[in-house]
Design a protein around this motif. Structure first.
Motif, PDB file in Angstrom:
ATOM      1  N   THR A 140     105.857  10.416 -43.984  1.00 45.71           N
ATOM      2  CA  THR A 140     106.310   9.092 -44.422  1.00 45.71           C
ATOM      3  C   THR A 140     106.015   8.825 -45.890  1.00 45.71           C
ATOM      4  OG1 THR A 140     104.250   8.275 -43.492  1.00 45.71           O
ATOM      5  CG2 THR A 140     106.242   7.948 -42.191  1.00 45.71           C
ATOM      6  N   GLN A 141     105.040   9.555 -46.454  1.00 41.61           N
ATOM      7  CA  GLN A 141     104.672   9.299 -47.845  1.00 41.61           C
ATOM      8  C   GLN A 141     104.060  10.552 -48.441  1.00 41.61           C
ATOM      9  OE1 GLN A 141     102.441   5.625 -49.686  1.00 41.61           O
ATOM     10  NE2 GLN A 141     102.547   5.336 -47.512  1.00 41.61           N
ATOM     11  N   ASN A 150     114.586   9.997 -48.052  1.00 43.53           N
ATOM     12  CA  ASN A 150     113.925   8.816 -48.597  1.00 43.53           C
ATOM     13  C   ASN A 150     112.429   8.751 -48.286  1.00 43.53           C
ATOM     14  OD1 ASN A 150     114.309   6.743 -50.315  1.00 43.53           O
ATOM     15  ND2 ASN A 150     115.478   5.446 -48.909  1.00 43.53           N
ATOM     16  N   ILE A 151     111.723   9.849 -48.516  1.00 46.45           N
ATOM     17  CA  ILE A 151     110.264   9.828 -48.357  1.00 46.45           C
ATOM     18  C   ILE A 151     109.690   9.041 -49.533  1.00 46.45           C
ATOM     19  CG2 ILE A 151     108.150  11.205 -48.276  1.00 46.45           C
ATOM     20  CD1 ILE A 151     109.808  13.523 -47.208  1.00 46.45           C
ATOM     21  N   ALA A 152     108.808   8.099 -49.236  1.00 45.30           N
ATOM     22  CA  ALA A 152     108.212   7.268 -50.283  1.00 45.30           C
ATOM     23  C   ALA A 152     107.043   8.015 -50.937  1.00 45.30           C
ATOM     24  CB  ALA A 152     107.748   5.944 -49.694  1.00 45.30           C
ATOM     25  N   GLY A 153     106.507   7.394 -51.994  1.00 41.14           N
ATOM     26  CA  GLY A 153     105.342   7.962 -52.668  1.00 41.14           C
ATOM     27  C   GLY A 153     105.608   8.230 -54.128  1.00 41.14           C
ATOM     28  N   GLY A 154     104.707   8.979 -54.755  1.00 38.31           N
ATOM     29  CA  GLY A 154     104.882   9.352 -56.152  1.00 38.31           C
ATOM     30  C   GLY A 154     105.877  10.480 -56.286  1.00 38.31           C
TER      31      GLY A 154
END
Lengths: 487, 431
Positions: free
Chosen positions: B222-223, B134-138
């Motif tokens: 993290t992102q 579940n790494i956030a970002g685009g």
């Protein structure tokens, strides 16, 4: 190359594609111009995939009118042009007695909007329907007519049927400017340097529709784009809820929905964040954490396990809250489908019908006797009976070659996506059309295989295969001795 | 054309290290064997592992992955009792009277039912993905699991990027750190969420230290940033107590590639189609000492059983599963009558077998320690009595431990078997 057309549709999302298909019922020369690399690159893809019943919009608004009409059209359309739809019904849950009046208000609004099959149910019936629901839920609005669709597949169905009926689609081309000439034609300057002259323009530019509107009209609209973040869970979790589960809207917002998708996954989201850049679809760690937290109100056991992907979409929300539909008063021949946020997906078929009729009337168009509104849903190996599978492989052996092990997608299906009326030209384009890479491993195994097939079919080198838009090569650099796609 | 019918004694699903040795072992026992392999050639994931380090235990020499696989492939090809179907996927397993049935699909066969007396599952494992952590970002290009990037460079001849951050210190990530460095890419760092490296100590040395690639423990991504292509990642330090990023420690690192080596999961989707019981600790099927699953006649070996760090032991397991599957199919197998649970004691993570039935002479126990111990003792007890103990200089979570119980050892077993792995008492170190 400069060209003259009858109608130029700006945007190949669900509203543009649906309108293009409706327009192809008339003898018109139609071109759809799309900035993205594929169909549904914006809000049409990154949304909840819900066919809303129509009890939510305020009576008398465009949203109320088109949602109810559109939701009524979708089940039949799904069969006619081939996209996946499931009538699973929805529940708007009151988690306390204080929320019950609001739910009752929605039930009344449903009646006023003319939504069939809306009722109020009590705790007992509610928990019998949804055993995994938070035990503290006390009542719910139940809507029997709402459902779930594959929003990308729905857009593909509209667009492919439009293309089969003669509509041309141009991708990776942005409209830089447009103006109405003295001859009454709209002249569009495109990012590739070419020009399109059109008798009518349909503004279906999604998150960019309001800025496009404002470039031709003195009657300015205010855009208020809002991002929504989602988590998609594996198919193992799909059966957790049968209905689309809404929380009762309150002062803090509309709440987080938890719903099975039409493909049997479970979707959780969205939140609502104001954004400056309408093309920024990145998720944030804090936002995702909040989505999980808020979803627990519906589903206390949710622990973030079984997530296969997170994503975000930007809603093309307008400041006054309603859709802006129809010909712009001070821009004759320019038709808006603007501020087309939720329930845009549900409303798109009805809006398309109306807007196309307006355009046809303005242009005095004749009906197109050759129009064929039917499109078959591409066959899926996974869904065939064993006899059908055997017959499919006998007719085309490539049905026997499984490319995506998680979703059992065969090479024949990948090839069908690549050679469709609007072809998939990228790894993600293939994934969205036939689900290769949509499963647990998220393309870990099949992405290189799909890249090899694209390479072979497009006649390019492995380092030229794109994941998505320009600049997104899967592997941009060649190693010394390169093995090209199998001949 | 309808559904074809095929028949064999032992069906081996997967033609990698485990499947190849299982097939050879089953054929040596006199069984008629069919190997079904979904790729166009035998060898499985070994085909993309062109680095060396394979075979030291099994063959006493250092081989590359393809060379290691070839040793068994040659035997398979020479054995008239073994048939191979390539480009062939198993869709489903089912019971078929007192036999088992697999539904398979390939261009050559069409759709077919394979009736068999026993099955060896050897489907390997898959990589944990960005979505699962579940790494956030685009969603830009440039984020790959290490194994996917390995296939692209070693099989397809294409390099995924030039400026690389690797998340996770699993062995494939370490191997790819070296591989991409050798291809001319700049590998900026390897970050590991845990406070312990995830890969073999020899890979840390040979892949990272020898190539001046820093390894940062207790640090994660993290992102990710970038629209069409990755532009940067956000790193953050991790609190070892909560395993969560520490706010305020975020830093942005420009890169065009993020490789993920954040864990492997046994590929047990097929096992689930016939209701095989899965152990939560290993994520693979629960088995007895013959490597038989909860469904009689279905055996499992290699990374589908539990993720190994050495292919040599995968092959060894394949032999056990293949031999027992052949005996089962040919009606020669001594059925186990006992049901003795094998319990995870102190500092023991995923472990096999999960229970012992008396179906084999001895028992090979394999497990992963939960934490690093310098000077450790592995103790096997039953009803409080010591059955066997062994000392290790060091145990780490990344290295699977094996302890063999002989028939004599098993004679001491009177109840559930407990395995623990604790510091050597009295401060004595080593063995």
């Amino acid at each position: 190359m400069d060209r003259v057309v009858d109608v130029c549709v700006i945007g190949a999302g669900v509203s543009g594609s649906a309108t293009a298909r409706e327009l192809s019922r008339w003898k018109l020369d139609i071109e759809v111009v799309e900035a993205g690399y594929d169909l549904a690159c914006g809000a049409s893809r990154t949304n909840s995939g819900i066919v809303h019943g129509g009890y939510d919009p305020i009576p008398g608004t465009n949203k109320a009118k088109y949602n109810v009409l559109g939701a009524h059209m979708i089940p039949e359309l799904a069969k006619e042009i081939g996209f996946r739809y499931k009538n699973n019904g929805s529940l708007v849950v009151a988690f306390s007695e204080e929320e019950v009046p609001h739910v009752k208000e929605l039930v009344e609004r449903g009646a006023e909007n003319g939504v069939p099959g809306v009722s109020l149910i009590g705790a007992e019936e509610l928990h019998a329907l949804e055993p995994n629901l938070n035990p503290c839920a006390v009542a719910a609005l139940k809507c029997d007519t709402s459902g779930v669709v594959d929003p990308f597949g729905m857009t593909v169905a509209f667009a492919e049927n439009a293309a089969t009926n003669g509509v041309r689609f141009t991708f990776k081309t942005r409209v830089e400017s447009l103006e109405r000439g003295e001859d009454g034609l709209w002249r569009l300057t495109l990012s590739d340097g070419s020009h399109v002259s059109a008798k009518a323009v349909v503004n279906a530019a999604g998150v960019h529709a309001i800025e496009l509107h404002n470039s031709v009209s003195a009657d300015k609209l205010v855009a208020h784009p809002r991002k929504g973040e989602y988590e998609l869970l594996s198919r193992d979790m799909g059966p957790t809820f049968a209905h689309t589960m809404f929380q009762t809207p309150n002062a803090l917002g509309k709440g987080i929905l938890v719903s099975p998708t039409v493909e049997g996954n479970l979707i959780v989201g969205p939140d609502a964040l104001d954004v400056d850049d309408p093309d920024d679809t990145a998720t944030f760690p804090a936002g995702l954490a909040k989505v999980v937290e808020q979803a627990k109100k519906t589903w206390p056991d949710y622990n973030g396990r079984e997530v296969i992907v997170n994503f975000a979409g930007v809603r093309p929300t307008g400041a006054d809250g309603d859709f802006v539909i129809g010909e712009v008063a001070d821009a004759p021949g320019f038709f808006d489908i603007a501020a087309f946020d939720s329930p845009g997906l549900s409303s798109a078929p009805a809006v398309a019908q109306d807007v196309a009729a307006m355009v046809a009337e303005r242009l005095g168009a004749e009906p197109n006797p050759a129009f064929d509104g039917h499109r078959d849903l591409p066959p899926r190996f996974l869904e065939m009976t064993e006899e059908e599978q055997a017959a499919a492989i006998a007719a085309d052996p490539r049905f026997g070659h499984i490319i995506c092990r998680c979703e059992h997608v065969s090479e024949a299906e990948v090839l069908a996506a690549i050679h469709a009326p609007i072809p998939a030209t990228t790894v993600i384009g293939v994934k969205r059309r036939c689900r290769a890479g949509m499963g647990r491993c998220q393309g870990g195994f099949c992405e290189p295989l799909v890249a090899e097939i694209l390479c072979r079919e497009l006649g390019c080198q492995i380092n030229e295969v794109m994941l998505q838009g320009p600049g997104s090569e899967v592997a941009p650099y060649l190693r010394g001795e390169v093995r090209h796609g199998r001949a | 054309m309808g559904v074809r019918n095929l028949s064999c004694d032992v069906l081996v699903v997967g033609g990698g290290a485990a499947g190849l040795s299982a097939a050879n072992a089953a054929a040596d026992k006199g069984a008629k064997v069919l190997i079904v392999e979904r790729e166009g050639e035998l060898g499985g994931i070994l085909n993309q592992c062109i680095h060396n380090g394979f075979g030291l235990h099994r063959f006493g020499e250092e081989l590359t992955g393809p060379e290691f696989a070839n040793k068994d492939e040659v035997k398979v090809e020479a054995n008239p009792s073994i048939e191979v179907e390539l480009g062939c996927s198993v869709l489903e397993l089912a019971h078929d009277g007192d036999r088992l049935r697999a539904t398979v699909s390939s261009e050559a066969l069409g759709l077919a039912h394979v009736s068999c007396g026993a099955i060896v599952l050897a489907c390997g494992c898959r990589e944990r993905t960005r979505g699962q952590i579940n790494i956030a970002g685009g969603r830009p290009a440039g984020v790959y699991t290490a194994g996917s990037a390995q296939k692209l460079i070693n099989v397809d001849g294409a390099l995924v990027g030039k400026r690389v951050v690797i998340l996770g210190s699993g062995d494939i990530g370490l191997i790819m750190a070296r591989r991409m460095t050798w291809e001319g890419a700049k590998v900026l760092m390897v970050c590991e969420l845990a406070s312990e490296p995830g890969g073999l100590r020899r890979n840390i040395q040979q892949c990272l230290v020898d190539n001046d690639i820093p390894l940062y423990l207790s640090r994660t991504v993290t992102q990710v940033f970038g629209h069409d292509r990755l532009e940067a990642v956000e790193l953050a330090d991790v609190d070892p107590a909560t395993m969560r990023p520490i706010p305020g420690t975020e830093q942005r690192v420009e890169c065009d590639t993020l490789l993920l080596s954040v864990g492997l999961i046994p590929e047990n989707e097929l096992a689930k189609t016939i209701g095989i019981k899965i152990d939560r600790a290993t994520s693979g099927p629960a088995v007895d000492e013959s490597l038989e699953t909860s469904v009689p006649g279905i055996f499992v070996a290699g990374n589908e059983l539990h993720v190994h760090d050495l292919a040599d032991y995968v092959s060894e397991e394949g032999e056990v599963a293949g031999r027992n599957a052949a005996e089962f199919a040919l009606g020669e197998r001594k059925a186990g009558t006992a049901d003795i649970e094998v319990v995870k004691g102190e500092n023991v993570g995923g472990m096999t077998p999960q229970h012992v039935t008396g179906s084999a002479e001895g028992v090979t126990i394999r497990f992963r320690p939960r934490k690093r111990i310098q000077g450790a003792e592995i103790r096997v007890t039953s009803a409080g009595e010591l059955v066997k103990r062994a000392r290790r200089m060091i145990v780490v979570p990344s290295e699977m431990q094996t302890i063999e119980l002989s028939a004599d050892d098993m004679a001491k077993v009177t109840g559930p078997i407990e395995v623990s792995c604790t510091p050597v008492a009295n401060g004595k170190k080593g063995a």
